[in-house]
Motif scaffolding. Structure first.
Motif, PDB file in Angstrom:
ATOM      1  N   THR A  72       0.842  -0.984   0.002  1.00  0.00           N
ATOM      2  CA  THR A  72      -0.114   0.074  -0.028  1.00  0.00           C
ATOM      3  C   THR A  72       0.670   1.391   0.022  1.00  0.00           C
ATOM      4  O   THR A  72       0.611   2.152  -0.715  1.00  0.00           O
ATOM      5  CB  THR A  72      -0.912  -0.025   1.130  1.00  0.00           C
ATOM      6  OG1 THR A  72      -1.573  -1.325   1.195  1.00  0.00           O
ATOM      7  CG2 THR A  72      -1.921   1.059   1.285  1.00  0.00           C
ATOM      8  N   PHE A  73       1.870   1.189   0.911  1.00  0.00           N
ATOM      9  CA  PHE A  73       2.750   2.389   0.741  1.00  0.00           C
ATOM     10  C   PHE A  73       3.435   2.783  -0.744  1.00  0.00           C
ATOM     11  O   PHE A  73       3.556   3.717  -1.146  1.00  0.00           O
ATOM     12  CB  PHE A  73       4.067   2.140   1.627  1.00  0.00           C
ATOM     13  CG  PHE A  73       3.603   2.631   3.307  1.00  0.00           C
ATOM     14  CD1 PHE A  73       3.114   3.759   3.531  1.00  0.00           C
ATOM     15  CD2 PHE A  73       3.742   1.608   4.129  1.00  0.00           C
ATOM     16  CE1 PHE A  73       2.884   4.263   4.917  1.00  0.00           C
ATOM     17  CE2 PHE A  73       3.707   2.116   5.403  1.00  0.00           C
ATOM     18  CZ  PHE A  73       2.952   3.355   5.905  1.00  0.00           C
ATOM     19  N   THR A  74       3.865   1.444  -1.265  1.00  0.00           N
ATOM     20  CA  THR A  74       4.451   1.616  -2.572  1.00  0.00           C
ATOM     21  C   THR A  74       3.531   2.200  -3.580  1.00  0.00           C
ATOM     22  O   THR A  74       3.556   2.978  -4.514  1.00  0.00           O
ATOM     23  CB  THR A  74       4.850   0.163  -3.115  1.00  0.00           C
ATOM     24  OG1 THR A  74       5.798  -0.353  -2.213  1.00  0.00           O
ATOM     25  CG2 THR A  74       5.553   0.448  -4.195  1.00  0.00           C
ATOM     26  N   TRP A  75       2.373   1.534  -3.527  1.00  0.00           N
ATOM     27  CA  TRP A  75       1.255   2.211  -4.360  1.00  0.00           C
ATOM     28  C   TRP A  75       0.847   3.652  -4.188  1.00  0.00           C
ATOM     29  O   TRP A  75       0.846   4.437  -4.961  1.00  0.00           O
ATOM     30  CB  TRP A  75      -0.093   1.299  -4.297  1.00  0.00           C
ATOM     31  CG  TRP A  75      -0.633   0.967  -5.603  1.00  0.00           C
ATOM     32  CD1 TRP A  75      -0.508  -0.196  -6.300  1.00  0.00           C
ATOM     33  CD2 TRP A  75      -1.632   1.930  -6.300  1.00  0.00           C
ATOM     34  NE1 TRP A  75      -1.154  -0.130  -7.348  1.00  0.00           N
ATOM     35  CE2 TRP A  75      -1.975   1.186  -7.239  1.00  0.00           C
ATOM     36  CE3 TRP A  75      -2.358   3.237  -5.956  1.00  0.00           C
ATOM     37  CZ2 TRP A  75      -2.957   1.653  -8.215  1.00  0.00           C
ATOM     38  CZ3 TRP A  75      -3.039   3.559  -6.969  1.00  0.00           C
ATOM     39  CH2 TRP A  75      -3.507   2.801  -8.002  1.00  0.00           C
ATOM     40  N   LEU A  76       0.853   4.026  -2.881  1.00  0.00           N
ATOM     41  CA  LEU A  76       0.801   5.568  -2.529  1.00  0.00           C
ATOM     42  C   LEU A  76       1.625   6.476  -3.293  1.00  0.00           C
ATOM     43  O   LEU A  76       1.584   7.564  -3.794  1.00  0.00           O
ATOM     44  CB  LEU A  76       0.632   5.631  -1.075  1.00  0.00           C
ATOM     45  CG  LEU A  76      -0.753   5.556  -0.223  1.00  0.00           C
ATOM     46  CD1 LEU A  76      -0.870   5.700   1.129  1.00  0.00           C
ATOM     47  CD2 LEU A  76      -1.952   6.711  -0.994  1.00  0.00           C
ATOM     48  N   MET A  77       2.983   5.980  -2.982  1.00  0.00           N
ATOM     49  CA  MET A  77       4.023   6.646  -3.471  1.00  0.00           C
ATOM     50  C   MET A  77       3.999   6.947  -4.920  1.00  0.00           C
ATOM     51  O   MET A  77       4.047   8.040  -5.694  1.00  0.00           O
ATOM     52  CB  MET A  77       5.514   5.960  -3.303  1.00  0.00           C
ATOM     53  CG  MET A  77       5.808   5.895  -1.953  1.00  0.00           C
ATOM     54  SD  MET A  77       7.534   5.306  -1.903  1.00  0.00           S
ATOM     55  CE  MET A  77       8.572   6.524  -2.973  1.00  0.00           C
ATOM     56  N   GLY A  78       3.664   6.135  -5.790  1.00  0.00           N
ATOM     57  CA  GLY A  78       3.212   5.959  -7.277  1.00  0.00           C
ATOM     58  C   GLY A  78       2.155   6.830  -7.647  1.00  0.00           C
ATOM     59  O   GLY A  78       2.110   7.763  -8.402  1.00  0.00           O
TER      60      GLY A  78
END
Length: 615
Positions: A511-517
Motif C-alpha cells: 500500500t505504501f508503494t502504491w501510494l508513492m506512485g
C-alpha cells in the motif's frame, strides 16, 4: 615582342582565377556558416510503450529504490544509538541487518538512475539541455555526493565489527549520521529540479533564456521545502515498511523458535517506526497542498477540485487500508504480551472509529451518476452523503483515525507494565483527559466548519492539526514519566504471533508503494501539458495528463516491477549472512516497587525492551 606581351596577359588572367574561385565559394558558403546547430527537442519515440511511459516507469521505480536507500539509514542510526544508549546488543545487530539490505538496493538505485539519465538525454534532449543550463552546478555536486555516500556506506557496514567498542563505536555511529547527511543532501538537490518544473519563479517566462534564470531562485522555489519535508518523512515511512516486510518474509521462512522470535521482534520495530513517523505525514502533505494553492490557485484547483479529485478518493481508500492493517498488527501483538488481554475488549470500539472514519474519508463530494440518478438526488451532490464529501468531515475523520492509531501504540506500550510511581492514577487520568479534550476539539471544529465561509473553514484544519500534535507530544511525555521504573508483567513471547500477522506487514509495504506512485502522478500531473509549468510547453503527441484509469495501470506496473526487484533484494539479503541471534543469559529483572531497578532493567525507550528467547 607582341607574343611575349600576350603571354603575360594570359598569365595574369589565370593568376586571378584561383582567387576569384575562392571568393565565389566563400560567398556560396556564407549562408551555411551562419546556421548554428540546434539539437532536437525530442528524440525518437521509445519502442512499444512510448517515450513518456518509458521515462515514467524508470523514474518511478528509481524513486522507490531511492526512498528505500534513504529511509533505511535513518533506522540504522536510530537503532544503533538505542543499542549504545541502552547497552542492548540486539539493537546494534538489528541496525547492521538493516544496513545489509542497502548493499544490493544501493546498486539497483544507481543502475536505475543511470538508465533514467540516458533515457532523459536521448528521449527529451531539449528539456534536459534547458534544465542542465540552469542547474549544472548542482548536478556536479549531486554526482560528487555519490562518491562520498558510497564510501561512507562501505565504511559504515564493513567497519561494524572493527569499530564496536568505546570511542570507536561513537565514531562508527558518526559515520551513520554522515551517511544520512549525504543522502539528505542528494534528496534536496534532486527535489529542486523537480519542483522547479512544477513551480518556477514568477519572473521566469517562456521567452526567458535559461542563462538569465537566477540559480538560487530556481533552486529554492515555492514548493521546494514542503517537498523536502514531505519526502523525507515519506522515505522514513517507506524504509520502515520495507524492513518490516523483510522481517515478515524471514519470519515465514524461519525453522527455529529463535529465528521466529528474532524476526517477529524485527518486524515489530520496523512497523513501529514506520507507523509512528506516518502519523506526521498527513500534516506535511497538508503544508505542501497549501503551498501549491498559494503558488498557483489554478494548479491547486486542478489537483483537488478538477479531474484529479477522484484520485484523492483512491488515496483515502489506500490510507484507510494502512490504518486498518497497522492497527490489526498491533492488536494481534497484544496476544503475545502478558497483560495485553485487558486491552482487547476496547479494540472493537477502536475498529468502529477506524471503519467510520475510513467511510467518511472515502466519500466523494460529487457522485458519479447517470441522468436518472442525478434527477432523483436533485443534483450531483447526494442529499446526505454529499455533506461527508466536504473537507470539514474528511479532516475530522483523518485526525480521529490518527488519534485511534496512537492509542493502539499506547496500549501496546503499556500492556506488560505496572506503573510504580505514586501519582500513576493521576497521570493516567491526565492522559485520558488530554485525549478526550483533543477529540472534542477535533469534532467541534469539524462541525463548526459547516457554518462558516470556506476560507474560515480551511483555517480550522490548522487548529485540528495543532491539537492532535500537542496531544501526541503531551501524552507520550506523561507516559515516559508514569512508566519510569515500571514493573514488568513478564517477558513478551516473541515469535508467537500468528502467520497472518506477517501478511499485514506485506499489505503495508504494498500500500505504501502504491501510494508513492499515486502521489508522484498527482504531483507531476498537475503540470498538465507543460514540462516546466507555464514556461516550457510539451509539444509531443502525449502532451496531456493521462486519464486516471490509464495512470492506475502504469502505476500498478511500476509497483509490480519494484516489488519483484525488492523480493530479489530480500533473497540476496538472506544469502549474504544469517544473523547471530542474541541470547539473554541473565534472568529478567523485575524491580521491586519503590526500589532502583538497576542497570539491567528495561531502558523504557518506547520500543519494547524484553529479551529474546535464549539460544
Amino acid at each position: 615582342m607582341n607574343a611575349r606581351a600576350a603571354r603575360l596577359r594570359w598569365a595574369r588572367r589565370w593568376a586571378l582565377a584561383p582567387g576569384l574561385l575562392l571568393l565565389g565559394l566563400t560567398l556560396l558558403a556564407a549562408p551555411l556558416l551562419g546556421q548554428v546547430y540546434q539539437p532536437p527537442a525530442y528524440g525518437s519515440d521509445f519502442p512499444l510503450i512510448g517515450s513518456r511511459n518509458a521515462i515514467w516507469i524508470v523514474a518511478q521505480v528509481h524513486l522507490m529504490f531511492a526512498a528505500f536507500v534513504l529511509g533505511v539509514p535513518m533506522f540504522a542510526v536510530v537503532t544503533e544509538a538505542i543499542g549504545i544508549w541502552g547497552k542492548d546488543d540486539r539493537y546494534d545487530r538489528l541496525s547492521k541487518e538493516f544496513t545489509r539490505l542497502l548493499l544490493v538496493a544501493y546498486s539497483a538505485t544507481a543502475l536505475l538512475g543511470g538508465l533514467f539519465l540516458f533515457l532523459l538525454v536521448t528521449l527529451y534532449p531539449g528539456l534536459f539541455a534547458y534544465l542542465s543550463e540552469i542547474f549544472h552546478i548542482s548536478m556536479w555536486v549531486y554526482a560528487g555526493l555519490f562518491f562520498f555516500e558510497s564510501a561512507t556506506l562501505y565504511m559504515y557496514y564493513y567497519g561494524w565489527d572493527r569499530w564496536k567498542e568505546g570511542w570507536a563505536k561513537l565514531g562508527h555511529l558518526g559515520l551513520g549520521v554522515l551517511l544520512n547527511v549525504w543522502g539528505t543532501a542528494v534528496l534536496f538537490i534532486a527535489n529542486a529540479w523537480l519542483t522547479f518544473m512544477m513551480s518556477p519563479p514568477a519572473d521566469v517566462a517562456p521567452d526567458t533564456s535559461p542563462a538569465m534564470v537566477q540559480f538560487w531562485s530556481a533552486f529554492a522555489n515555492a514548493t521546494w521545502m514542503p517537498i523536502n519535508i514531505h519526502r523525507l518523512i515519506a522515505n522514513a515511512v517507506f524504509g520502515g515498511s520495507i524492513v518490516a516486510a523483510y522481517a515478515g518474509y524471514r519470519f515465514l521462512k524461519s525453522r527455529t523458535p529463535e529465528e521466529r522470535a528474532h524476526y517477529d521482534w524485527m518486524g515489530y520495530v520496523g512497523n513501529f517506526i514506520a507507523i509512528a513517523v506516518f502519523l506526521t505525514l498527513p500534516f506535511a502533505g497538508y503544508w505542501l497542498g497549501r503551498e501549491i494553492y498559494e503558488y498557483n490557485q489554478q494548479m491547486g484547483v486542478t489537483m483537488m477540485g478538477g479531474f484529479m479529485s477522484w484520485l484523492w478518493i483512491v488515496q483515502a481508500f489506500l490510507i484507510g487500508v494502512l490504518f486498518l492493517a497497522a492497527n490489526y498488527y498491533l492488536w494481534l501483538g497484544l496476544g503475545r504480551i502478558p497483560g495485553g488481554e485487558r486491552f482487547v475488549p476496547y479494540t472493537k470500539w477502536m475498529l468502529a472509529v477506524l471503519v467510520i472514519g475510513f467511510m467518511v474519508w472515502a466519500t466523494p463530494h460529487s457522485m458519479i451518476a447517470d441522468r436518472d440518478e442525478v434527477a432523483a438526488m436533485g443534483g450531483t451532490h447526494h442529499p446526505f452523503l454529499g455533506v461527508l464529501g466536504l473537507m470539514s468531515a474528511k479532516n475530522t475523520a483523518v485526525n480521529l483515525m490518527i488519534l485511534t492509531t496512537f492509542l493502539s501504540f499506547l496500549m501496546y506500550r503499556r500492556a506488560n507494565k505496572i506503573p510504580t510511581v505514586s501519582w500513576a492514577k493521576t497521570g493516567t487520568l491526565a492522559q485520558g483527559t488530554i485525549l478526550a479534550v483533543c477529540t472534542a476539539v477535533v469534532i467541534f471544529y469539524g462541525i463548526y466548519g459547516y457554518f462558516v465561509p470556506t476560507l474560515v473553514r480551511i483555517g480550522f484544519s490548522v487548529y485540528q492539526v495543532l491539537a492532535v500534535l500537542f496531544t501526541i507530544v503531551a501524552v507520550i511525555g506523561l507516559d515516559l514519566l508514569v512508566m519510569r521504573k515500571a514493573e514488568s508483567r513478564g517477558p513478551i513471547r516473541w515469535g508467537e504471533m500468528p502467520e497472518r500477522s506477517q501478511y499485514a506487514l506485506f499489505v503495508l509495504v504494498i500500500t505504501f508503494t502504491w501510494l508513492m506512485g499515486l502521489m508522484g502522478f498527482a504531483r507531476s500531473g498537475i503540470r498538465q501539458h507543460w514540462h516546466v509549468y507555464e514556461v516550457m510547453r510539451d509539444t509531443t503527441a502525449h502532451a496531456a495528463t493521462p486519464a486516471l484509469g490509464y495512470a492506475a495501470q502504469v502505476i500498478s506496473a511500476c509497483v509490480v516491477i519494484f516489488l519483484l526487484m525488492i523480493a530479489f533484494v530480500f533473497w540476496i539479503g538472506g544469502m549474504i549472512a544469517t544473523p547471530t541471534l542474541v541470547a539473554h543469559e541473565e534472568p529478567v529483572v523485575v524491580p521491586v516497587r519503590g526500589t532502583d531497578p538497576g542497570p539491567d532493567a528495561a531502558p523504557g525507550l518506547g520500543l519494547d525492551p524484553q529479551p529474546l528467547p535464549a539460544e
